[in-house]
Scaffold this active site. Structure first.
Site, PDB file in Angstrom:
ATOM      1  N   HIS A   1       1.702   4.524  -2.739  1.00  0.00           N
ATOM      2  CA  HIS A   1       1.718   5.990  -2.584  1.00  0.00           C
ATOM      3  C   HIS A   1       3.054   6.549  -3.074  1.00  0.00           C
ATOM      4  CE1 HIS A   1      -2.001   6.755  -0.435  1.00  0.00           C
ATOM      5  NE2 HIS A   1      -1.716   5.906   0.529  1.00  0.00           N
TER       6      HIS A   1
ATOM      7  N   HIS B   1       0.832  -1.210   0.000  1.00  0.00           N
ATOM      8  CA  HIS B   1       0.000   0.000   0.000  1.00  0.00           C
ATOM      9  C   HIS B   1       0.870   1.265   0.000  1.00  0.00           C
ATOM     10  CE1 HIS B   1      -3.674   2.314   1.202  1.00  0.00           C
ATOM     11  NE2 HIS B   1      -2.755   3.114   1.715  1.00  0.00           N
ATOM     12  N   GLU B   2       1.762   1.347   0.965  1.00  0.00           N
ATOM     13  CA  GLU B   2       2.557   2.577   1.104  1.00  0.00           C
ATOM     14  C   GLU B   2       3.500   2.768  -0.081  1.00  0.00           C
ATOM     15  OE1 GLU B   2       1.657   4.764   3.189  1.00  0.00           O
ATOM     16  OE2 GLU B   2       0.349   3.488   4.396  1.00  0.00           O
TER      17      GLU B   2
ATOM     18  N   GLU C   1      -5.099   7.661  -2.733  1.00  0.00           N
ATOM     19  CA  GLU C   1      -5.522   6.404  -2.132  1.00  0.00           C
ATOM     20  C   GLU C   1      -5.896   5.392  -3.216  1.00  0.00           C
ATOM     21  OE1 GLU C   1      -4.779   6.307   0.869  1.00  0.00           O
ATOM     22  OE2 GLU C   1      -5.643   4.373   1.385  1.00  0.00           O
TER      23      GLU C   1
HETATM   24 ZN    ZN Z   1      -3.015   5.195   1.980  1.00  0.00          ZN
END
Ligand code: ZN
Length: 496
Positions: free
Chosen positions: A265, A261-262, A291
């Site tokens: 980003h 997830h990170e 997101e």
């Molecule tokens: Zn996030």
């Protein structure tokens, strides 16, 4: 001085403060000793005040307006100057002392939240939360807009949205997801207890560093991963993106999916056209779009069978006694299993948006006054029971679990659900442009990232989220892609 020269000089000075503040914040959230906070925090607030003073320099508005109106200036620069002017007009009426006081209160509030969470006692945090809401409200009320404060906050994080927009969005979600979750709860549960054995943290770290991060293409030349209580990503420029994760000994997938997830980003920030570096367009266009990129990586790619065809053998080899007897199909089913739970960041893909819905309803209530601060915790607990059927046993796993309210990020949560829904529409389009499964199986994860770069990420904030959605998928945002995806996936997984 020539207006463009002056503009460049102003941007450079601001970006220097932004860089310092970003690094100081990363340091605070990761390794800075807590006892030093009383020394650091006022100085950090001072720097934020200086940056604010440069940003709101009254002499700059005419310069920006002149750039916007000059047809000789290139389109990108005019768009950038217009974006600055719009943001400055939102904050220029705020007195600097007020802004510095807000920054100081935010630092104190974060420290109080941490203390409250450790003690599992909402009453420690409540006065700070009250102050955060009041200060945030006051800052917004300096603007000329007559819209309700919470509408403006929603629009700040996701331009173009409002209470009306999110009310409709969440209504559609509720209508289809609540019954679906109910059917999943009634279905035969998926066996996933093998994910929660003991997985020594050092071995998890070694696998992440040696296998996962290289597979994700997260290169040490531009990215760095640290550890923190609450995983996040921060950045200063194209080639300096920091992520964090959290390893849990009794949960092998928690750090894996937070890492995917990170790093999602981080990829977004890394892939923005470097000509925007150091300026306002060099960031994700909205929180929801940010997101969408991280959730795309985590859920649409990271939880798929092809992703694990490339990565499961090495994970099994790393944890032979825990995983040797578990076939890949069973592992992939387990990482997609759904069960209503207490902690948002640990929630599965299906129940996740309801965690967000709960926060949205509570924030709305705080800002329109219908939920008093002293009743917020009972309101929280009640909604968890109503929507997810779970009983909150303590404040730590309830109202104090998220950092967001401690720094006044009200209006941010809804973008998480919106981002998941954006991602579904991108996924639908990517699959018709690219053989996603083969790319993942063959270790070409970055082929998928390249698609995101070409269609979404390179633009930074050059276009609005709805423009990017149309350019990338040929149509405006439609939440049906998300709901269809979830229905199809979970109906098949649970044989509904
Ligand atoms: Zn996030």
């Amino acid at each position: 001085m020539d207006k463009l020269k002056r503009y460049e000089d102003w941007k450079f000075r601001m970006s220097a403060y932004d860089m310092a503040l970003s690094i100081i914040n990363i340091d605070k959230m990761t390794v800075a000793p807590a006892a030093g906070a009383s020394y650091r925090d006022p100085r950090t607030a001072y720097l934020a005040g200086e940056s604010f003073a440069i940003m709101t320099d009254p002499d700059m508005i005419p310069v920006l307006d002149a750039i916007v109106d000059d047809p000789e200036v290139d389109e990108d620069t005019r768009k950038e100057a217009a974006t600055y002017a719009r943001e400055i007009r939102k904050i220029q009426a705020v007195p600097k002392e007020e802004y510095v006081a807000f920054e100081e209160a935010t630092n104190a509030s974060y420290d109080a939240w941490l203390e409250a969470k450790n003690a599992s006692d909402y009453s420690i945090f409540e006065p700070h939360l009250r102050e955060m809401v009041e200060r945030r409200r006051k800052l917004i009320e300096y603007r000329e807009s007559t819209l309700p404060v919470y509408d403006q906050l929603l629009d700040d994080y996701e331009p173009g949205t409002s209470i009306e927009f999110y009310d409709q969005f969440f209504e559609v979600l509720k209508e289809r997801l609540v019954p679906l979750i109910h059917r999943v709860v009634q279905a035969e549960p998926i066996e996933d207890s093998f994910l929660y054995q003991s997985f020594p943290v050092n071995e998890q770290k070694a696998w992440t560093t040696e296998v996962l991060l290289p597979y994700l293409g997260f290169a040490p030349s531009w990215g760095y991963q640290n550890e923190t209580e609450h995983p996040f990503t921060s950045w200063t420029c194209e080639n300096d993106c920091r992520t964090t994760t959290k390893y849990l000994e009794d949960n092998v997938i928690s750090s894996i999916f937070s890492t995917i997830h990170e790093v999602g980003h981080a990829w977004y920030e890394h892939n923005i056209d470097p000509r925007y570096d150091g300026a306002i367009l060099s960031t994700g266009v909205s929180s929801g779009m940010h997101e969408s990129q991280s959730r795309f990586c985590e859920n649409y790619l990271g939880r798929s069978l092809p992703f694990w065809q490339a990565n499961y053998p090495s994970l099994q080899a790393c944890f032979p006694s825990q995983l040797a007897g578990i076939p890949i199909e069973q592992f992939v089913q387990a990482v997609n299993s759904s069960r209503p739970s207490l902690i948002r960041t640990e929630a599965d893909e299906l129940t996740y948006p309801l965690h967000i819905l709960i926060r949205y309803e509570l924030e709305k209530g705080l800002f329109d006054g219908s939920i008093p601060f002293e009743q917020l915790e009972s309101a929280w607990n009640e909604l968890y029971e109503r929507y997810l059927g779970v009983i909150v046993p303590n404040s730590r796993s309830g109202i104090l679990q998220d950092v967001h309210w401690s720094d006044a990020s009200f209006g941010y949560f809804p973008t998480y659900a919106l981002g998941s829904a954006f991602a579904a529409q991108f996924y639908h389009q990517m699959r018709s442009d690219l053989d996603v499964d083969v790319a993942l199986q063959e270790g070409r994860y970055t082929d998928c990232i390249d698609w995101l770069k070409t269609h979404v990420q390179q633009y930074g904030a050059r276009y609005q989220a709805d423009e990017i959605m149309k350019m990338a998928t040929g149509e405006p945002f439609r939440p049906e892609y998300y709901l269809d995806y979830l229905e199809e996936k979970y109906s098949s997984l649970y044989h509904l």
